[in-house]
Each structure stands twice: as structure tokens, then as C-alpha cells.
Design an enzyme around this catalytic site. Structure first.
Site, PDB file in Angstrom:
ATOM      1  N   GLU A 338       0.818  -1.216   0.000  1.00  0.00           N
ATOM      2  CA  GLU A 338       0.000   0.000   0.000  1.00  0.00           C
ATOM      3  C   GLU A 338       0.854   1.269   0.000  1.00  0.00           C
ATOM      4  OE1 GLU A 338      -4.126  -1.469   2.037  1.00  0.00           O
ATOM      5  OE2 GLU A 338      -2.525  -0.878   3.417  1.00  0.00           O
ATOM      6  N   VAL A 339       1.813   1.311  -0.915  1.00  0.00           N
ATOM      7  CA  VAL A 339       2.678   2.482  -1.039  1.00  0.00           C
ATOM      8  C   VAL A 339       2.033   3.473  -2.003  1.00  0.00           C
ATOM      9  CG1 VAL A 339       4.923   3.318  -1.819  1.00  0.00           C
ATOM     10  CG2 VAL A 339       4.756   1.172  -0.526  1.00  0.00           C
TER      11      VAL A 339
END
Length: 855
Positions: A338-339
Site C-alpha cells: 500500500e505504497v
């Protein structure tokens, strides 16, 4: 044990749910996970003693001459004593003896392991005869698992209240050869979003050992908090309010877990989920001022490390060195999920770094950082694990990939040559039916589906499933009716979603209509959970659709694709045939994320369903009988409570907190048998749109005092199926019954619904917390119970054909409408009882009657 269960669980209000008749086949022993091979013999071995104490003579033999049985193996004997005492309900004294005394239990171990490692021998052999018990294992881990099986097998009736003869504790005579199917059987506990005290973690480790799970994945850092004490970067924990683990405490947990055969794998999230890092050390972020305060919300946030900075490289190296010094396991998890790339793309220094390193985009930049982390870990003699976002062509092949976004990522990772574990479908913070987790198989999900036959006229429907967080899921249904293909024995269907792959239904039914249209009903398992979907073709060529995700109604719209042959393009994947490919699938991990799970509810959200997950990874792949699983799960519900798990206690405490007095708490406990949390991510999404998805929102709803699934409703479904009224898509398993047996079945069902009806009456004037919601659910329960009791009364009256008068038909229509309103309701807790009662009405429409005995 059944009587003890009922009195303990349900109290004085209404007696015992299962007292009327056995509801499941009793062929399987009360074991979970079930052994690889088990042979039963006749007879039993008694555990000698009296009401005050039981005694067992034990001989421990170690093949390794360098180890001392009296000291090195003492913890195994203590563990067995604790387990047997809990199971027997009275002290069990283990007496150490030698072979000359002919011990009742002879325990032979090849080697006692100090620190468990991947690849350890976890097998054991157990033989119980009427005279003795022989347990043999090559390692202490295998011996521990054998002792867990031995404890589960001990049958101890409740002690009598009077001085009547003490009932015997006994073991069945069996021969067991056992070993796990997968080497990686883990549980992730999130201590970052909400801190979990060490005592609560140790209790889960005890539960994990009883379920033969061998990896604790410890999520220690996230946006909401940094729980790992770093001596190199001490500011990381200064905003944690004292809620972090010292290095001594972490070493203590590692040692405690090792005695139970459990490895501890830490997760330090890099480079995203970095708000806690950025608050303490803003210079490490790609946008230094983007994390100025503690993050109280849940979700995916912008702060991300500046992966081009030498200072970040030094930070990661120092931090990972500290982590590796505390956690001896060869694997270390770096998160990597979840960057958000926006800060990278807006930072001139990072853009310059990308040009210098010839990195085309943010994905290449992230992959470059992961590659550098893997090299740093290699220097520490550690192997990197990352969530499936780390998967990239340049990722070192030894990096282990953990699939969370969808089951299809398992195949993608394995085909790229990476060892892989499955978590998609095992997220226990989502309340789901245990059967859904039980069907989810790490190898099965990696196999591609056979293509649909090409000789039929396919119907292609575009669909959009609305979700409560306003983020819909879109894809296609491809339908192939039997009527258009002589080669099809039954209709076929595929569900296709971009980035999620292709799925086939568990079952599908199609009904062709005179006007050329057709209706479809099917059930399908996906990363969304178990879904039941109805598609109705209309005369004008349009389609109507409805969907249930678990127990929750979701809006679903479908339309014919603009080009009926235009299907979503998905890659054609070869079957995983090579043994080397399948061996890359190491197992799986259940995950309990803490957004809606404080430490005070940890056990309630995990147990007993974690036993079923453990069975999927331990037991043979062909062990699929969900009826047997639920029968044993009910027994494990109480077994877990006896050995110290607090799921039952936490539920009672939660209900007592809501109620204004003990009578209300008792009635709420009965109500809780009929109500479930809204399943899938419904609660998370509803809290998001209501502005309640953050750490400061109180978790004190009725839903928070509920387990993931009502086992009472599982029993009800079994009762209905046993009497010929099975849910759609499932088979009726009714055996021939006499008139007296059918009357007894009806009477048992009537007693149950009267009990629920009584609870509704008692809660009509409820004065506790959450009054409006509780009273609303109570009113729904009164309506639903009344409908069910009318149906059961009808079973007693009818002996031939159903009454078809207009007055009766109007009553039926009204009942259907009332139930449909209840079923369609959207909130965090739902009256799940309405669905089996609706099933009862459908059986009436189909002409199925318990009293007649026909189907």
C-alpha cells in the site's frame, strides 16, 4: 461434556441448544486439526484417580545423550500436566517413572529443539491401547503436537454434584501417524494499530500450539504506532504513550513461543505506512512535513520514506540489524504494501535519483528499494518477506511473497519462482463463515480453471458491485447455458475481475423460461468472501441482479456487454504441474488486523474458527466435509475455553457491559445466537462513511460482543437439512424417519424458536446501552420467530397437500415481505436468523414438509 457445555455457555435461560438430539455424525473423534492417518480400535484406556486428583505415570526418553530429561524436557511434562488438568476439570499429577515400572505414557523424543526453524520435523506417532500410551517423535515440536492430540482425545464427563461414583476419564484406543501438509502455518497479530499486552499475546500462543500453528507473524509498526523499542532511533516510540515492547519483552516472547514450537517473524513496514516514522524523524520522509501528528484514522496514507536518501538507507540498515538481533528466525517481514507514490513523484531529488538509476516509474523505484532491502537482510543472514506488492521481475528469487490482495497472486508469485504463502481468504478481522476459510486452499487457488467449452453461445454480462465505502468492484459474468450446448451436463459460469483473475462458482443453477430468457443462481468464493448471486433475465433482454456477501445484501447491477463476445482479457495460465512449483507454496497465514479488534476482544474474534483454518493447512487436502468440521468446531469452542482462551468470557463481558442487569445480559446472550456481525468488510466500510473509522471511535456496539459466526444458526441449518429442508445449492441429508421421529424433530425446532421468542419478549423493554438498535433487533426476532413457529405448526397439521386458499397465500406473501425487509437491512449487526427462516418458507413453496416425510 455436552451437558457441561450447555450450562456453561447458555446459563439458566432456556437450557441446552443441543439437548434434543445429536445433530452431527459422531464418527469423527473430537480432534482439530484432524491427523493424517488414524485407526480406531476397540476398548479404552482409563485415567486413574478420584474426584480430587488423577494420576498418570510418565517416562520421558531422549535419544540425544547431551540433553537431560529431568531438566531440558521438564517444560514438556509441565505443558502436558496443564493441558490434562484443564481437560479433566481437576488436577492431574504426572509421576516420572522408569521403564521397569511400566509407565502408562512412554514419550520418546529424538532431540529437544531450542529455537524452532523452518523445515523442522513436526511429525509424531501416537498409539493408545487399553494398557499404555506410546508417543514417539523425532523432535520436541513433534512431541508437543502429539501431546496436544493426546489431550484433545481425553474424554472426561463432568463431576457429579453428589457423592455418586466418579465418572471415569478415558482415552479411546487409536493408532495415529501424523505430520503437517504445509510447513508454514501462521497467524498475524496486529499490535501496531492497537497495542496488545504481552499476556494476551502469550495466551494466543497457547491457543496456536493447541491448533498446531507454528508461526506468529508480529506486525509491530504502522501509521498509528511504532511498538518496537529501537535503541538506535529512540524517538520512534516516544509518541506511543508507553504502549510499546522493550527489547527484553520481545526476547521474552520469542523464548515463550519457542517452548511451544512457534517461530516469531517480525514485520517492520517499509517504505509505506510510515506516518509514525515521519512524526519522529520527519527528514526521512519524501515530504518531511506530511506526518506532524499521530495518525488516529485507519486507511492508506501519503507519508512514504525517501528511498533515494542515504539517510534512509542507513536508517533501514540500523533498524533491521536491531530487529535481527532480537528475532532469531531466518525470515524478516518488511511489509512493502500500500505504497502511495505521489510524494515520490513530486520530490525533485527523488526524480533525479530515478533518472540516475534509470528507473522508469514509481513501481521501478519501489522494486529497487526492495532489492536493496533484500541485500541488507542477506548480510544479516535473514531472508526477506513482503506482501504481494513487492512482486517484480527484479525481486531476488528467495524473497517470500505473501498474498493478500487476492488468491490469484499465489499463482503469479509461484510462476515467478518465489516461495509463497496465502493470506487472502484468511483475514479473520472480516467476520466470515468458518466454512469459507475452510474451503480456501493454498494449492487449489493457484490452479487455473479449465476453459469454457467453445461450442455454446455465451452470455456476457458486465457487472458492478457497489460497496459501502463507495468503491465499487467491476467485472464480467460469462454464462454458458445447458440449452445451447449439447456437450454440457450442467450450466457453467465464470466471474472475471481485472487484477483478480477468473473464478468459477461452487454451485450454479439455471432455469430456462418459456420466453427464451433464463434465471441463474450461483455461489462463488472470492477475496470478497462467500457470495450468493441471483441473475434474472427479462423479456426485453435486460437483466436484474442481487447479491449476498456472506449474510449481507449488496447492490449489484448487470447489463449485457456491448459486444456479447467481448470478454475481459485475462492471461492464460498453465497448470502448476511441476512438483517444484507446488512445493513453493509453503502454506498460509490467518490475519487479524486491529482496526475493530482491541486486545479485550482478541480471543472472541479469533477462536474457535482458528482451529478450522489450522486444519486446512495441517490435514490432508481431501478433508473437506464441512459438516464434520462444524461438529468438531463446536467441541473445540469449549476445549479452547478450558485450556485458557477467553472467547466465551469476552463475549459475556461485552454483553454485560451493554445490559442494565443480569437478566438483560442473559437475554442478550440468547439474542446473540440469532444475530451476526455484517460480514465481509461491511462494518469497516460503514464506519468509514459514518466518520467512525478511527482509534477514538468506541467499540461498544452489540456487534463488538459477537463472534464471527453464530454456531447456533449452523446447528439450525443442519436441523433443517436433516429434515429435508436444505438451503439452495446444498443437498438434503435426511434419513428415513418414522412418524414419531418426525414429530420429535418438529418439537425440538419448536422449543428452539420458543426460546428465541422468549428472549425477544424479555428484551422488549430493554434498558441497557444501544437501546434503539437492540430493540429493533428484538422486534425483528419476534417477527421471525413467530413466522417460524407458524410454519412448524403447519407441519403438524398437514398430512397431504398444502392448503392453497387465498387467505393462506396472502399470509405467506406477507411473511416473505417481512423477512425480505429484515434480510435486506444494512447495518453493523444483522438478524441472521431471518435467512434460514426464509429457507423454511421456500421449502413450503416447494412442497417439502417435515410431517409428510417427502421431498
Amino acid at each position: 461434556m455436552m451437558l457441561r457445555r450447555c450450562l456453561f455457555r447458555f446459563g439458566l435461560l432456556g437450557g441446552c441448544l443441543l439437548a434434543a438430539q445429536p445433530l452431527f455424525a459422531a464418527d469423527d473423534l473430537p480432534l482439530m486439526p484432524y491427523p493424517l492417518k488414524l485407526e480406531r480400535q476397540t476398548g479404552a484406556l482409563l485415567l486413574v484417580g478420584d474426584q480430587t486428583e488423577l494420576r498418570l505415570d510418565v517416562e520421558l526418553v531422549l535419544a540425544d545423550a547431551t540433553q537431560n530429561t529431568a531438566t531440558d524436557g521438564k517444560y514438556l511434562i509441565q505443558h502436558l500436566q496443564q493441558r490434562l488438568t484443564a481437560q479433566a476439570g481437576r488436577p492431574v499429577l504426572l509421576q516420572s517413572v522408569t521403564t521397569a515400572v511400566k509407565p502408562t505414557l512412554r514419550l520418546e523424543i529424538g532431540k529437544l529443539l531450542t529455537i524452532p526453524k523452518p523445515g523442522d520435523d513436526e511429525s509424531y506417532q501416537l498409539q493408545i491401547t487399553p494398557q499404555h500410551i506410546h508417543l514417539q517423535a523425532n523432535t520436541s515440536t513433534g512431541a508437543l503436537y502429539g501431546l496436544e492430540t493426546l489431550t484433545q482425545l481425553l474424554d472426561c464427563p463432568s463431576l457429579p454434584a453428589t457423592s455418586s461414583p466418579t465418572p471415569h476419564c478415558q482415552w479411546p484406543t487409536v493408532t495415529i501417524e501424523d505430520q503437517p501438509r504445509f510447513p508454514w502455518r501462521g497467524l498475524l497479530i496486529d499490535s501496531a494499530r492497537r497495542f496488545v499486552p504481552l499476556a494476551d499475546l502469550k495466551r494466543q500462543l497457547q491457543g496456536m500450539a493447541s491448533a498446531k500453528l507454528n508461526v506468529l507473524h508480529w506486525h509491530l509498526t504502522d501509521d498509528q504506532g511504532w511498538r518496537f523499542e529501537s535503541l538506535s532511533y529512540s524517538k520512534l516510540t516516544q509518541f506511543a504513550g508507553g504502549e510499546f515492547y522493550t527489547q527484553a519483552q520481545m526476547r521474552e516472547l520469542v523464548s515463550y513461543a519457542a517452548k511451544l514450537g512457534i517461530r516469531v517473524v517480525p514485520e517492520i513496514d517499509l517504505p509505506g505506512h510510515a506516518s509514525a516514522i515521519g512524526r519522529a524523524y520527519p527528514q526521512l520522509l519524501a515530504e518531511p512535513g506530511s506526518a506532524t501528528k499521530a495518525e488516529r484514522r485507519f486507511g492508506v496514507f501519503a507519508p512514504v520514506l525517501d528511498v533515494s536518501s542515504p539517510e534512509v538507507t542507513a536508517f533501514a540498515a540500523a533498524l533491521l540489524k536491531e530487529v535481527a538481533a532480537i528475532f532469531p528466525d531466518p525470515y524478516l517481514h518488511i511489509g512493502g504494501d500500500e505504497v502511495k507514490p505521489e510524494q515520490w513523484l513530486q520530490n525533485p531529488a527523488i526524480q533525479q535519483f530515478m533518472q540516475q538509476q534509470q528507473l522508469a516509474d514509481a513501481g521501478e523505484l519501489h522494486a529497487d528499494f526492495n532489492r536493496r532491502l533484500a541485500l541488507q537482510l542477506k548480510q544479516l543472514n535473514r531472508t526477506m518477506i513482503g506482501w504481494d506488492e513487492v512482486l517484480h521481475k527484479d525481486l531476488p528469487k528467495n524473497v517470500l511473497v505473501q498474498s493478500w490482495q487476492g488468491q490469484n497472486a499465489v499463482a503469479e508469485s509461484v510462476r515467478a519462482g518465489h516461495p509463497t504463502i496465502l493470506s487472502a481468504g484468511y483475514y479473520l478481522d472480516q467476520p466470515m463463515p468458518t466454512s469459507y476459510h475452510y474451503r480456501n486452499d493454498p494449492v487449489g487457488v493457484a490452479q487455473p480453471l479449465p476453459p469454457l467449452p467453445a461450442d455454446g453461445k455465451q452470455i456476457v454480462l458486465d457487472f458492478q458491485l457497489a460497496r459501502f465505502n463507495n468503491k465499487p468492484v467491476s467485472g464480467q459474468f460469462i454464462l454458458l447455458p445447458t440449452a445451447v450446448s449439447q456437450n454440457l451436463q450442467q450450466p457453467q459460469l465464470r466471474m472475471r475481475v481485472p487484477a483478480r483473475g477468473e473464478l468459477a462458482p461452487r454451485w450454479v443453477q439455471q432455469r430456462s423460461k418459456a420466453d427464451g430468457s433464463s434465471d441463474w443462481v450461483f455461489a462463488i468464493d472470492s477475496w470478497l468472501g462467500p457470495a450468493e448471486i441471483q441473475l434474472q433475465g427479462r423479456t426485453d433482454g435486460s437483466w436484474h441482479a442481487s447479491a449476498m456477501l456472506g449474510n449481507t445484501r449488496y447492490p449489484l447491477t448487470v447489463k449485457l456487454a456491448s459486444n456479447s463476445k467481448q470478454q475481459l482479457a485475462l492471461p492464460v495460465l498453465p497448470t502448476l504441474t511441476a512438483a517444484s512449483q507446488q512445493q513453493l507454496i509453503l502454506g498460509g497465514e490467518a490475519a487479524l488486523w486491529a482496526e475493530l479488534v482491541p486486545a479485550t476482544l482478541l480471543d472472541l474474534k479469533l477462536w474457535p474458527r482458528l482451529y478450522a483454518f489450522a486444519e486446512r493447512l495441517w490435514s490432508p487436502a481431501d478433508m473437506r466435509d464441512e459438516s464434520s468440521m462444524y461438529q468438531r468446531l463446536q467441541q473445540m469452542d469449549d476445549y479452547g475455553s478450558r485450556i485458557g482462551l477467553l472467547h466465551q468470557q469476552q463475549q459475556r463481558q461485552g454483553l454485560a457491559t451493554l445490559a442494565s442487569n443480569e437478566a438483560e445480559a442473559a437475554a442478550l446472550l440468547v439474542l446473540s445466537e440469532t444475530v451476526e456481525q455484517s460480514q465481509y468488510y461491511s462494518r469497516h466500510h460503514l464506519k468509514t462513511v459514518r466518520g467512525q473509522y478511527h482509534l477514538d471511535a468506541e467499540l461498544a456496539r452489540f456487534a463488538d460482543a459477537l463472534p464471527a459466526e453464530s454456531l447456533a444458526l449452523v446447528v439450525l441449518q443442519k436441523q433443517l437439512a436433516t429434515n429435508g429442508c436444505a438451503a439452495i445449492g446444498t443437498s438434503s441429508d435426511r434419513a428415513p424417519q418414522t412418524a414419531a421421529q418426525r414429530a420429535s424433530s418438529i418439537h425440538a425446532l419448536q422449543q428452539q424458536f420458543q426460546r428465541w421468542q422468549q428472549a425477544a419478549a424479555q428484551l422488549k423493554n430493554y434498558q441497557g446501552k444501544q437501546q434503539a438498535r437492540i430493540k429493533h433487533l428484538t422486534a425483528q426476532l419476534a417477527i421471525t420467530s413467530d413466522i417460524a413457529l407458524q410454519w412448524l405448526a403447519e407441519q403438524q397439521r398437514l398430512t397431504q397437500q398444502p392448503t392453497t386458499g387465498n387467505k393462506v397465500r396472502k399470509t405467506w406473501d406477507l411473511q416473505r415481505q417481512q423477512l425480505q425487509i429484515i434480510i435486506n437491512e444494512v447495518d453493523e449487526e444483522l438478524l441472521a436468523l431471518a435467512q434460514p427462516v426464509q429457507q423454511m418458507l421456500e421449502c413450503r413453496e416447494a412442497g417439502i414438509y417435515l410431517w409428510k416425510g417427502n421431498s
